[in-house]
Design a protein around this motif. Sequence first.
Motif, PDB file in Angstrom:
ATOM      1  N   LYS A 177       6.499  22.175 -33.692  1.00 29.38           N
ATOM      2  CA  LYS A 177       7.545  21.715 -33.558  1.00 29.38           C
ATOM      3  C   LYS A 177       7.580  20.094 -33.472  1.00 29.38           C
ATOM      4  N   LYS A 178       8.410  19.609 -34.032  1.00 30.64           N
ATOM      5  CA  LYS A 178       8.419  18.063 -33.990  1.00 30.64           C
ATOM      6  C   LYS A 178       9.102  17.592 -32.654  1.00 30.64           C
ATOM      7  N   VAL A 179       8.587  16.665 -31.951  1.00 32.02           N
ATOM      8  CA  VAL A 179       8.996  16.243 -30.890  1.00 32.02           C
ATOM      9  C   VAL A 179       8.840  14.828 -30.594  1.00 32.02           C
ATOM     10  N   GLY A 180      10.064  14.390 -30.208  1.00 34.93           N
ATOM     11  CA  GLY A 180      10.342  12.896 -29.956  1.00 34.93           C
ATOM     12  C   GLY A 180      10.063  12.467 -28.381  1.00 34.93           C
ATOM     13  N   VAL A 181       9.248  11.608 -28.025  1.00 36.36           N
ATOM     14  CA  VAL A 181       9.232  10.851 -26.947  1.00 36.36           C
ATOM     15  C   VAL A 181       9.792   9.351 -26.673  1.00 36.36           C
ATOM     16  N   VAL A 182      11.112   9.405 -25.872  1.00 30.42           N
ATOM     17  CA  VAL A 182      11.695   7.968 -25.923  1.00 30.42           C
ATOM     18  C   VAL A 182      10.989   7.208 -24.833  1.00 30.42           C
ATOM     19  N   GLY A 183      10.474   6.079 -25.048  1.00 36.72           N
ATOM     20  CA  GLY A 183      10.005   5.377 -24.044  1.00 36.72           C
ATOM     21  C   GLY A 183       8.493   5.510 -23.749  1.00 36.72           C
ATOM     22  N   ILE A 184       7.762   4.309 -23.581  1.00 37.08           N
ATOM     23  CA  ILE A 184       6.074   4.600 -23.567  1.00 37.08           C
ATOM     24  C   ILE A 184       5.871   3.563 -22.355  1.00 37.08           C
ATOM     25  N   GLY A 185       6.465   4.355 -21.340  1.00 38.66           N
ATOM     26  CA  GLY A 185       5.961   3.883 -19.708  1.00 38.66           C
ATOM     27  C   GLY A 185       5.148   4.775 -18.877  1.00 38.66           C
ATOM     28  N   GLY A 186       5.432   4.866 -17.852  1.00 36.83           N
ATOM     29  CA  GLY A 186       4.932   5.539 -16.768  1.00 36.83           C
ATOM     30  C   GLY A 186       5.228   7.081 -17.103  1.00 36.83           C
ATOM     31  N   LEU A 187       6.370   7.442 -17.409  1.00 38.84           N
ATOM     32  CA  LEU A 187       6.604   8.945 -17.618  1.00 38.84           C
ATOM     33  C   LEU A 187       6.454   9.096 -19.202  1.00 38.84           C
ATOM     34  N   GLY A 191       4.293  11.998 -21.245  1.00 35.89           N
ATOM     35  CA  GLY A 191       5.126  12.957 -22.300  1.00 35.89           C
ATOM     36  C   GLY A 191       4.184  12.902 -23.842  1.00 35.89           C
ATOM     37  N   VAL A 192       3.957  11.689 -23.960  1.00 35.44           N
ATOM     38  CA  VAL A 192       3.069  11.696 -25.240  1.00 35.44           C
ATOM     39  C   VAL A 192       1.896  12.569 -25.326  1.00 35.44           C
ATOM     40  N   LYS A 193       1.002  12.482 -24.215  1.00 29.74           N
ATOM     41  CA  LYS A 193      -0.006  13.001 -24.111  1.00 29.74           C
ATOM     42  C   LYS A 193       0.099  14.346 -23.978  1.00 29.74           C
ATOM     43  N   LEU A 194       0.983  14.900 -23.007  1.00 27.72           N
ATOM     44  CA  LEU A 194       1.009  16.350 -22.767  1.00 27.72           C
ATOM     45  C   LEU A 194       1.587  17.142 -24.051  1.00 27.72           C
ATOM     46  N   ALA A 195       2.647  16.317 -24.672  1.00 32.80           N
ATOM     47  CA  ALA A 195       3.002  17.099 -26.008  1.00 32.80           C
ATOM     48  C   ALA A 195       2.072  17.155 -27.012  1.00 32.80           C
ATOM     49  N   HIS A 196       1.263  16.164 -27.109  1.00 31.15           N
ATOM     50  CA  HIS A 196       0.169  16.190 -28.152  1.00 31.15           C
ATOM     51  C   HIS A 196      -0.861  17.477 -27.822  1.00 31.15           C
ATOM     52  N   ALA A 197      -1.306  17.564 -26.233  1.00 35.25           N
ATOM     53  CA  ALA A 197      -2.094  18.527 -26.037  1.00 35.25           C
ATOM     54  C   ALA A 197      -1.608  19.960 -26.173  1.00 35.25           C
ATOM     55  N   MET A 198      -0.292  20.042 -26.160  1.00 40.03           N
ATOM     56  CA  MET A 198       0.330  21.450 -26.372  1.00 40.03           C
ATOM     57  C   MET A 198       0.640  21.800 -28.124  1.00 40.03           C
ATOM     58  N   GLY A 199       0.002  20.693 -28.765  1.00 39.18           N
ATOM     59  CA  GLY A 199      -0.143  21.212 -29.990  1.00 39.18           C
ATOM     60  C   GLY A 199       1.271  20.778 -30.996  1.00 39.18           C
ATOM     61  N   ALA A 200       2.097  20.153 -30.362  1.00 41.93           N
ATOM     62  CA  ALA A 200       3.094  19.583 -31.137  1.00 41.93           C
ATOM     63  C   ALA A 200       2.876  18.177 -32.035  1.00 41.93           C
TER      64      ALA A 200
END
Length: 350
Positions: A177-187, A191-200
């Motif tokens: 899956k190709k996943v976008g995460v908009v905004g690199i703040g507290g949330l 989101g980036v860490k978790l999506a990466h750990a899920m293998g996306a």
Amino acid sequence: MIVKAYGAYAGDKPLEPMDIERRAPGAEDVEIAIAFCGVCHSDLHQVRAEWAGTLYPCVPGHEIVGHVTAVGAHVDGFKVGDMVGVGCIVDSCRHCNPCDEGMEQFCEKGLTGTYNSVVADAPGHTLGGYSERIVVNGKYVLKISHKEEDLAAVAPLLCAGITTYSPLRHWQVGPGKKVGVVGIGGLGHMGVKLAHAMGAHVVAFTTSESKRQAAIDLGADEVVVSTNRDEMKAHAGSFDFILNTVAASHDLNPFLILLKRDSTMCLVGAPEHQHPSPNVMLLLFGRKSIAGSLIGGIAETQEMLDFCAEKNIVSDIEMIPIQQIDAAYDRLVKSDVKYRFVIDNASLRA
């Protein structure tokens, strides 16, 4: 039980020391000595009356971690000394369909928030984690299996972590899956860490060129500066899912263009003012969806904590004493934190 806390008596007043009352632990309760409490943007909105309905005195804080100090006779699974957490929910009706399905965040009778919810306990509403101790029904207490030295950085998982984990799981983010995460703040950083750990395959979107390397360091495979038309155009129609974490009103249309047919952009940021209405044609041509997601239920929050412990995921934090909370709020408004403030609750006794 009287404990030290920090809170506000009005929306235009700074937070200040106060003594608050906690109920004596009952047979179904767990008493927790709070070690650390994360600072959520929701805390700022509520305590400063930027959201309606603030009950004063307001003691914010729903990213709570600490150690069990007492356990009620009817509570199973916890003992004195355990590392535990409390997130955004401390009770719900427990009988409606969402509660029965483990989605207490959607309780039809209305969840009881960790702060600012009406209850029988003094002063008539819940008081949060900017305090020394808290007493919570054992059904709403979470086990923490991270290392003790990571405890402070675990605190933001109780809101920022579950807020991003829940939609990623619901929309089945994973390998291929190709996943976008908009905004690199507290949330967004979670989101980036978790999506990466899920293998996306993770693409981080930011308005700031200066955040490019930081996003890669968090686990992003690619970074797009969303104000750069050429960079955005290169990804048109290619995303399986976009997690939009931005808590400020903004134009959603450029991100809708990036979705594949039958794909979804999920909003998890709660803006002070509504987003401009999106172009409906972008939804019709491609059967695309805009959705929303609200934290997670207790079982899913426990699942998230266990996943993060297994994958060695914590939040990136800046520790502060409670006496700096108003300055931290001012910095939070300016997005001047990487990426989450966490209060050292020992400072309440300073």
